[in-house]
Scaffold this active site. Structure first.
Site, PDB file in Angstrom:
ATOM      1  N   TRP A 115       0.802  -1.258   0.067  1.00  0.00           N
ATOM      2  CA  TRP A 115      -0.183  -0.099   0.065  1.00  0.00           C
ATOM      3  C   TRP A 115       0.920   1.272  -0.104  1.00  0.00           C
ATOM      4  O   TRP A 115       1.884   1.221   0.748  1.00  0.00           O
ATOM      5  CB  TRP A 115      -0.972   0.007   1.145  1.00  0.00           C
ATOM      6  CG  TRP A 115      -1.691   1.141   1.209  1.00  0.00           C
ATOM      7  CD1 TRP A 115      -2.616   1.748   0.623  1.00  0.00           C
ATOM      8  CD2 TRP A 115      -2.052   1.825   2.814  1.00  0.00           C
ATOM      9  NE1 TRP A 115      -3.395   2.427   1.001  1.00  0.00           N
ATOM     10  CE2 TRP A 115      -3.009   2.850   2.447  1.00  0.00           C
ATOM     11  CE3 TRP A 115      -1.442   1.624   3.947  1.00  0.00           C
ATOM     12  CZ2 TRP A 115      -3.532   3.880   3.409  1.00  0.00           C
ATOM     13  CZ3 TRP A 115      -1.833   2.640   4.975  1.00  0.00           C
ATOM     14  CH2 TRP A 115      -3.039   3.596   4.699  1.00  0.00           C
TER      15      TRP A 115
ATOM     16  N   ASP B 273      -0.986  -5.834   9.491  1.00  0.00           N
ATOM     17  CA  ASP B 273      -1.709  -5.027   9.171  1.00  0.00           C
ATOM     18  C   ASP B 273      -3.237  -5.715   8.427  1.00  0.00           C
ATOM     19  O   ASP B 273      -3.249  -6.570   7.570  1.00  0.00           O
ATOM     20  CB  ASP B 273      -1.234  -4.268   7.557  1.00  0.00           C
ATOM     21  CG  ASP B 273      -2.258  -2.984   7.318  1.00  0.00           C
ATOM     22  OD1 ASP B 273      -1.813  -1.989   6.549  1.00  0.00           O
ATOM     23  OD2 ASP B 273      -3.391  -2.829   7.765  1.00  0.00           O
TER      24      ASP B 273
ATOM     25  N   LYS C 176     -13.406  -0.819   5.865  1.00  0.00           N
ATOM     26  CA  LYS C 176     -14.092  -1.719   4.748  1.00  0.00           C
ATOM     27  C   LYS C 176     -14.859  -2.757   5.299  1.00  0.00           C
ATOM     28  O   LYS C 176     -16.084  -2.540   4.746  1.00  0.00           O
ATOM     29  CB  LYS C 176     -13.026  -2.307   4.044  1.00  0.00           C
ATOM     30  CG  LYS C 176     -11.910  -1.646   3.008  1.00  0.00           C
ATOM     31  CD  LYS C 176     -11.089  -0.656   3.695  1.00  0.00           C
ATOM     32  CE  LYS C 176     -10.009  -0.358   2.854  1.00  0.00           C
ATOM     33  NZ  LYS C 176      -8.976   0.653   3.689  1.00  0.00           N
TER      34      LYS C 176
END
Lengths: 424, 442
Positions: B171, B252, B288
């Site tokens: 990311w 993560d 999300k």
């Protein structure tokens, strides 16, 4: 099988097979951190079983029953926005709508700077977040600069600039003998600081002392800042909360703006809208022109992105709704005045109570000072006695959060203060 | 322009009247000062480049084409291309609004206690020995980014090793988060462009040659941007290697439940590491999987060897947080806690979560089929092999630029597309664009 071998290769093989159980913690050298001096007070208060206990520690507003308050304008705003909108990411710089309205509060409804788009502004995590993003920005773009911080100041200011690795200096502010402003020393410090120094100023309702410069004094400070080319960063956490009138509370900033200073400003809605836990605020920097403002804003966003990506939407939505709908804005102004008036009333009451008890000391400063806090002048030892003997909780610097004072406890508080100070 | 000049003159005039010193006197005194109020101390600033990911949406918003498609930022969209607020979230919000006993006071520096407990249980499992033994320090943070940053700042202060290994690629925000916290960033091989899958050999080699104690960033599931995840067998090999070298895992977890549709299944890799008794860090995001993007809700958990260690660790985490933003925002965490602690709402959430995951899986299948039916050159099976919100298409930046210009498709220049932004209606348009890019642009 080398499982039981005591030599180092055996140990490695053993941990490989069993996983990490045999190793000790990476964190065994981690010391327990000291409690936050302010927030630790409330923790101690909550743990106290005494029915007489009084919390005049943390600066969160309480009504006359000592209860936290959700403003009516906020409740109504919640109702109006509930169920209507989605929870998409805000842009990195935050809610443009909220920022526009917030800048008008600080800079003026008809500010030229706003019209000319000369202000770089981002939504921040309340006042703390705004100060921190500024401190990081200062480090990045004025790497040789230091920050001059008043003595005393909110304790977290020191932590913020320290963590941003900006070296700190102090300047005189509070005068213990008069319990007022040490104006002469303050001006000396301003004059003696190297030209182009960065100063942290409390726009109104200085925390923790409640001591603010007069309008005339602000004008002189502003003039001297011009002479020295200093940078003024205003932390405005109490606009509206100090006098009850947001325009009046922004006077110091307006004086500097009139003198042409390119200021920085941190604004918080924690107290004046009671949005503490929503973490809503704004950081703004006045620039020479629109192009520069665009550049500065883009750089401020670069600091926020690796910290939290983008700021929380809910609180910003509440602020936009309240300031954007005339009936709600009117209600807010009324409620903010109500809070300020109650505090001013409690100041009068506390002072009168102490005087009526025949205290040998002067308590003028209680009503001279302004905003949520009163710097009582009590020593840490006297504060400890208040806590241990009377179950009254405040920070050891003698700071009283007037918001925690009620008609129900002001007598008890005055009596306790008198007891611990009468032989001073 | 004229109005501006008039206003400036008016301001100047006011100044001349009000000031006790004449303006020229002031001007003369300050003209020799290095930083007069006419020039900004920040005049030397350049404008920062747009964030590569969030900048895509900025560009998309500017485009007026009716066929434009935003496959940039990883935010879920419905079949109709609309953002989605989960029903269970709306329910929770209603409960909160109607509860007049709630106030908006500061929450503790570490966040809401029940939110923290429930979050730890969610990722580590309700029966996790680490939780039962009180060995987990959990703090509420601002979504995944905030959790990573607070964890990184803690490591920079208290951990003996200053290097973090991140996947290649990862990311876009990861390197900055760690670098600004004061850690050195290295990479380990991850994505294999030739197979569009995992470069497992390269991964093992790179982690194997990392210095002992180095921090390793692991994507718990649904790797961003590639969508390529190790198998459980590969995870076990990684675990053994990481533990044997004393590397410190930092997970993560931004897509738990969103990848496979199962919360437990997506948490397996994390639980595997915790089960061996070792220490690790986990950053969780509810952006999300609960659709709470803008509310910024997440948690950082540090799994420690012993309860007293966890307690000290928590106290030090507070010192990182207080000068950053004092305490986290209340709203999103309240919603999460409301849902997680209520059996019915929790169940409802798992259903809605599964629906989102399944819609994405279906989009993968449809895109794959569409490319096959067009005879688009190349092997596109990675589209259905990869998992989670993103597909690493393998398209290069020239092809991406072409797709944006000719077909108004917005995506990051590394070829990553957010499957969540696709619908049955728009799949054909994307397939056409990819087909054109692959056949016309090299």
């Amino acid at each position: 099988m080398a499982l039981r071998s005591a030599n180092s290769s055996g140990i490695i093989r053993r941990s490989y097979l069993y996983g990490a159980r045999s190793m000790s913690s990476w964190w065994r050298n981690v010391e327990p951190a000291p409690k936050d001096p302010i927030l630790g007070v409330t923790e101690a208060f909550l743990a106290d079983p005494s029915p007489h206990k009084v919390n005049v520690g943390v600066g969160a507003y309480r009504d006359d029953e000592g209860k936290p308050v959700v403003l009516e304008c906020v409740r109504e705003a919640e109702r109006r926005i509930a169920g209507n909108l989605n929870m998409e990411y805000l842009p990195m710089g935050g809610s443009v709508n909220m920022i526009d309205k917030t800048l008008k509060l600080a800079y003026g409804e008809n500010s030229d700077l706003i019209k000319d788009k000369r202000i770089a502004a981002v939504q921040a995590l309340s006042g703390t977040g705004a100060c921190r993003v500024f401190a990081e920005f200062q480090k990045r773009f004025s790497p040789d600069s230091q920050i001059y911080i008043p003595v005393p100041t909110w304790s977290n200011h020191h932590n913020i600039w320290r963590d941003a690795r900006v070296p700190q200096r102090t300047f005189h502010y509070y005068h213990p003998e008069t319990k007022g402003l040490d104006f002469a020393s303050l001006m000396d410090d301003v004059k003696n600081a190297p030209s182009g120094s960065f100063f942290l100023l409390h726009a109104c309702a200085h925390n923790p002392t409640g001591v603010d410069p007069t309008e005339e004094q602000w004008k002189e400070i502003s003039y001297q800042f011009k002479v020295k080319g200093h940078f003024a960063f205003f932390d405005m956490a109490y606009q509206g909360f100090a006098s009850g009138d947001p325009e009046k509370d922004a006077k110091s900033i307006r004086i500097f703006l009139e003198d042409g200073h390119l200021i920085g400003c941190s604004q918080s809605y924690a107290k004046n809208m009671g949005l503490y836990g929503q973490r809503v605020g704004c950081l703004s920097l006045v620039c020479e022109d629109e192009k520069q403002a665009v550049a500065v804003k883009s750089q401020l966003q670069q600091i926020g992105r690796p910290m939290y990506s983008n700021p929380p939407v809910h609180g910003a939505l509440l602020v936009s709704t309240i300031l954007g709908e005339p009936d709600l804005k009117k209600l807010w102004l009324k409620e903010v005045k109500g809070m300020a008036d109650r505090i001013i009333g409690m100041r009068t009451s506390l002072r009168e109570n102490l005087e009526n008890l025949g205290s040998p000391l002067s308590w003028e400063h209680i009503t001279n000072q302004i905003g949520m806090f009163c710097y009582s002048g009590m020593t840490p030892e006297q504060v400890d006695r208040l806590t241990n003997d009377f179950h009254i909780y405040m920070t050891r610097n003698g700071r009283i959060s007037m918001a925690g004072v009620t008609t129900g406890n002001v007598g008890y508080l005055a009596n306790a203060i008198n007891e611990v100070t009468k032989s001073a | 322009m004229e109005a501006t000049a008039d206003r400036r003159i008016a301001t100047l005039a006011r100044h001349l009247e009000a000031s006790s010193l004449s303006y020229s006197q002031i001007n003369n005194t300050i003209s020799s000062s290095p930083t007069s109020s006419n020039s900004s101390v920040f005049a030397h600033l350049a404008r920062a480049p747009e964030d590569p990911i969030l900048g895509v949406t900025v560009a998309f918003n500017k485009d007026s084409s009716p066929s434009k498609l935003n496959l940039g930022v990883g935010a879920y969209r419905t079949e109709e291309g609309k953002p989605l607020v989960l029903n269970v979230v709306r329910q929770a919000e209603k409960l909160l609004v109607n509860d007049s006993s709630r106030n908006k006071e500061y929450i503790p520096i570490v966040g809401l206690a029940d939110f923290n407990k429930l979050s730890a249980k969610l990722i580590l499992g309700a029966n996790s020995p680490a939780i039962q033994e009180n060995r987990v320090a959990t703090v509420q943070c601002l979504s995944g980014t905030g959790s990573l940053r607070v964890g990184a700042e803690f490591l920079a202060r208290h951990y003996h090793q200053r290097t973090v290994y991140i996947t290649q690629p990862t990311w876009g925000n990861h390197p900055k988060v760690f670098a600004l916290a004061g850690l050195a960033v290295s990479t380990y091989r991850y994505y294999d462009p030739t197979t569009r899958g995992l470069n497992f050999q390269g991964l093992l080699e790179d982690l194997g040659s990392a210095p002992s104690g180095a921090i390793v960033l692991l994507h718990a599931c649904a790797h961003n941007p590639t969508g390529v995840d190790p198998t459980l067998a590969q995870w076990e090999q990684m675990r053994q290697l990481i533990r044997s070298k004393g590397l410190l895992p930092f997970f993560d977890s931004a897509y738990q439940g969103f990848a496979s549709g199962s919360l437990d299944r997506d948490a397996e890799p994390v639980r595997m590491f915790v089960a061996d008794g070792g220490e690790c860090l986990v950053a969780q995001s509810y952006a999300k999987n609960m659709g709470l993007y803008g509310e910024r809700v997440g948690a950082l958990s540090i799994v420690c060897k012993a309860a007293d260690v966890a307690s000290r660790v928590e106290s030090q985490l507070k010192l990182v947080i207080r000068p950053m933003y004092s305490s986290p925002p209340i709203h999103g965490a309240s919603i999460v806690a409301t849902i997680l602690k209520d059996r019915n709402m929790y169940h409802q959430w798992t259903i809605e979560l599964k629906e989102m995951a399944e819609r994405i899986i279906s989009m993968r299948q449809q895109l794959f089929n569409a490319l096959k039916s067009r005879g688009t050159p190349g092997d596109w099976s990675h589209i259905i092999k990869q998992i989670g919100m993103f597909t690493f298409t393998g398209l290069n930046s020239k092809q991406v630029a072409f797709m944006t210009k000719e077909y108004h498709i917005y995506m990051t220049s590394d070829g990553r597309i957010s499957m969540a932004g696709l619908s049955s209606r728009t799949v054909p348009h994307l397939a056409d664009a990819i087909h054109a890019a692959v056949t016309r642009v090299v």
